[in-house]
Design an enzyme around this catalytic site. Structure first.
Site, mmCIF file in Angstrom:
data_model
loop_
_atom_site.group_PDB
_atom_site.id
_atom_site.type_symbol
_atom_site.label_atom_id
_atom_site.label_comp_id
_atom_site.label_asym_id
_atom_site.label_seq_id
_atom_site.Cartn_x
_atom_site.Cartn_y
_atom_site.Cartn_z
ATOM 1 N N CYS A 113 0.823 -1.222 0.000
ATOM 2 C CA CYS A 113 0.000 0.000 0.000
ATOM 3 C C CYS A 113 0.849 1.260 0.000
ATOM 4 C CB CYS A 113 -0.938 -0.001 1.193
ATOM 5 S SG CYS A 113 -1.983 -1.470 1.225
ATOM 6 N N HIS A 151 -9.421 4.114 -0.625
ATOM 7 C CA HIS A 151 -8.060 3.569 -0.584
ATOM 8 C C HIS A 151 -7.774 2.649 -1.772
ATOM 9 C CE1 HIS A 151 -4.290 2.133 0.811
ATOM 10 N NE2 HIS A 151 -4.696 1.168 1.604
#
Lengths: 377, 377
Positions: A83, A326
């Protein structure tokens, strides 16, 4: 160091069923180029932050693919660090500019997550964790739940503290037309939402999102834009169980210290920050590890309203990962976009008064990779 | 530019059933650090070239994972650009050194391919191609077969020309104890081997391989080692059908021109080269596009013996992808290792006399990404 963010681009974040990964990447890229004083012909390289598209769709080689669609003949790179892929792409793009190899480059963070099943996406995301974590059946909500529980036991952090992160970020998201969830929630709603992994509930967790963010970076000092004055990366064990502490992310401390030193500023100089709130506990720990408050006091600090838009230290004005969304490879670039907009006074209803120094913190996994950037006018 | 290769490491290439990806990466990494005058504590960042491990095993985040196993606290990156991942990792590592951000970095190229089924690996490798190519059922042997057929029709290249690449590279591989296939083959054997995709036969294609290669790069001029004096990347369309020509790889020309210019040398100055012979036709086109011979004459040039170990321009002394093996993410780094060893006169039986300027060419897909490096004493 002094690298200019000369232009920014951002797609709507959300469940974008009618768009492909390439649609999103090109939309953000073209918007960022148009926003800069450059044309496609001026761009010499493309740095793509992407984590799981190869796994979900079979398509690797995104650096060349996106460069080619944009008709950029120069270099194309795909950078992956879970991420933190987007933040790492920014960091490496900066290196190529500081090196003098390229003068103007494009960074695109992109992820298309909603075309795959939830189980496929969950499985792909666990690529950010360790083999032993996968074998144990752990997922990211479970890993962050362990950290949250430890933080509660050690420091007395409460579910209300956690919920305050979500309430704040949803309020910020309600002011952001690009946010996946542009609406406010109450503390009651957050506290009573379905349990995901104890003590984390639905509103403690960031969503599955499609989206892209882009920025044009240049080594030229002229023209409009803001400067990146610090860029640092630190790593730690991928396996959470191998760490000395469950209640801090050591790589955040290391990366922040380095980036602040590069920029020649103190944490107290920061006026606005985007941090990696993949789960509410992550934002609490980020406040502590970055040094905005003392270790153990992150929950109280956020609950006090200090990090609200009109507080003394606004955090995640975009809505954060929680409310803005996200798309994993895009997140680190979106943070740069949000802080750039704040420093350029282009943030509309969520503008932070006097924002002239900003910080971004992008986390891979449970903290095995952390990227911190400092931006200044 | 002048970046020193201070140490190299290379595992055996082959079907390494008893080793994991991490075993291979660490073995090559530690060998390269031991070979340098540095210790693990001196290494500030790790650049990992890897294409498909996330897809095959579920493990992403290799930058942090490998950094953490080596106990390197600095930055970890994974770079992906299909079969050019290793070359791109070297290029970006160099940028970070030229930028002055890091002084000593480690590059590790690694791939573990034999643990998955052939169909899984074939499917994962097609991530280097385009969606339309995948939908059409094309595989890389088929794509390169189209290029070979076009080259035969346009320039009169013959199957004997193709076979001469394989015969030469197997001879070179027979002198390399690290090679996957360290034995010679005859022209007859190559010509009579099973058809893979007409006109390419088994001996026209590189194998599925496990392996890792590593190098320590430093911005310091002191100590033993050789210098990388040119490093350039060029891109083209991922889709082969979108190119103007099937018989040249334009990105090879563009990257080579740039790298040679950086190094301040001509192609005629090169004494030894490692090129991307994923298929025999690729080495033929590489000879032409790099400028070692005229367009269309690559087949005759190699068949003449010019690129043999004792010829005027030895190419793929390691055995190339064909005989040494092709662990895709490792290949671009292995090329740097082989040329470094040649320039340091440590290549034993396959040492090229007077090797003082070398070149590497690493290709992603059918030429959507090409990375060229120039190395000098």
């Amino acid at each position: 160091m002094k690298i200019k963010v000369a232009g920014t681009g951002l797609t709507k974040f959300g469940e974008l069923w009618d768009k492909t990964l390439f649609d999103l990447a090109i939309e953000a890229a073209m918007e960022s180029i148009k926003d800069s004083r450059y044309t496609v012909n001026d761009i010499e390289a493309v740095f793509v932050g992407n984590m799981i598209y190869g796994r979900l769709s079979g398509q690797n080689h995104l650096g060349a693919a996106i460069a080619s669609i944009l008709k950029i003949k120069g270099a194309g790179f795909r950078i992956e660090g879970a991420c933190a892929s987007g933040g790492l792409a920014v960091h490496l793009a900066i290196q190529s500019l500081l090196a003098g190899t390229y003068k103007n480059v494009l960074v695109v963070g992109v992820e298309k997550m909603t075309d795959a099943s939830i189980s496929e996406v969950t499985s792909a995301l666990m690529g950010a964790g360790s083999e032993s974590e996968r074998k144990a059946g752990l997922t990211f909500p479970a890993l962050y739940a362990l950290m949250a529980k430890a933080h509660m036991i050690k420091f007395g952090t409460t579910r209300k503290h956690l919920a305050s992160v979500s309430v704040k970020n949803h309020f910020h998201g309600s002011l952001n037309p690009k946010a996946q969830f542009p609406y406010e929630i109450t503390e009651e709603k957050a506290l009573n939402s379905p349990l995901i992994s104890s003590p984390l509930t639905l509103f403690d967790t960031s969503p599955i999102t499609d989206g892209a963010a882009a920025c044009v970076l240049t080594s030229s000092n002229s023209g409009p834009g803001v400067f990146i004055t610090g860029s640092a990366v630190a790593t730690d064990t991928v396996d959470l169980s191998a760490r000395l502490s469950l209640t801090e992310i050591a790589a955040t401390k290391a990366a922040a210290q380095k980036a602040l030193k590069q920029a020649g500023v103190e944490i107290t100089d920061i006026k606005v920050a985007e941090v990696h709130d993949c789960f509410t506990i992550a934002e609490i720990m980020a406040m502590e590890d970055l040094g905005f408050c003392k270790k153990g006091e992150g929950g109280k600090y956020i609950h006090s309203g200090a990090t609200n838009l009109r507080g003394k230290m606004p955090v995640n004005t975009s809505g954060g990962l929680k409310a803005c969304g996200h798309p994993v490879g895009a997140t680190g670039v979106k943070q740069i976009v949000e802080i750039t907009e704040q420093l350029r006074k282009r943030s509309g209803k969520r503008q932070v008064d006097g924002a002239n120094v900003g910080l971004t913190q992008n986390v891979g996994g449970t903290g095995a990779t952390v990227v911190v950037h400092i931006l200044q006018n």
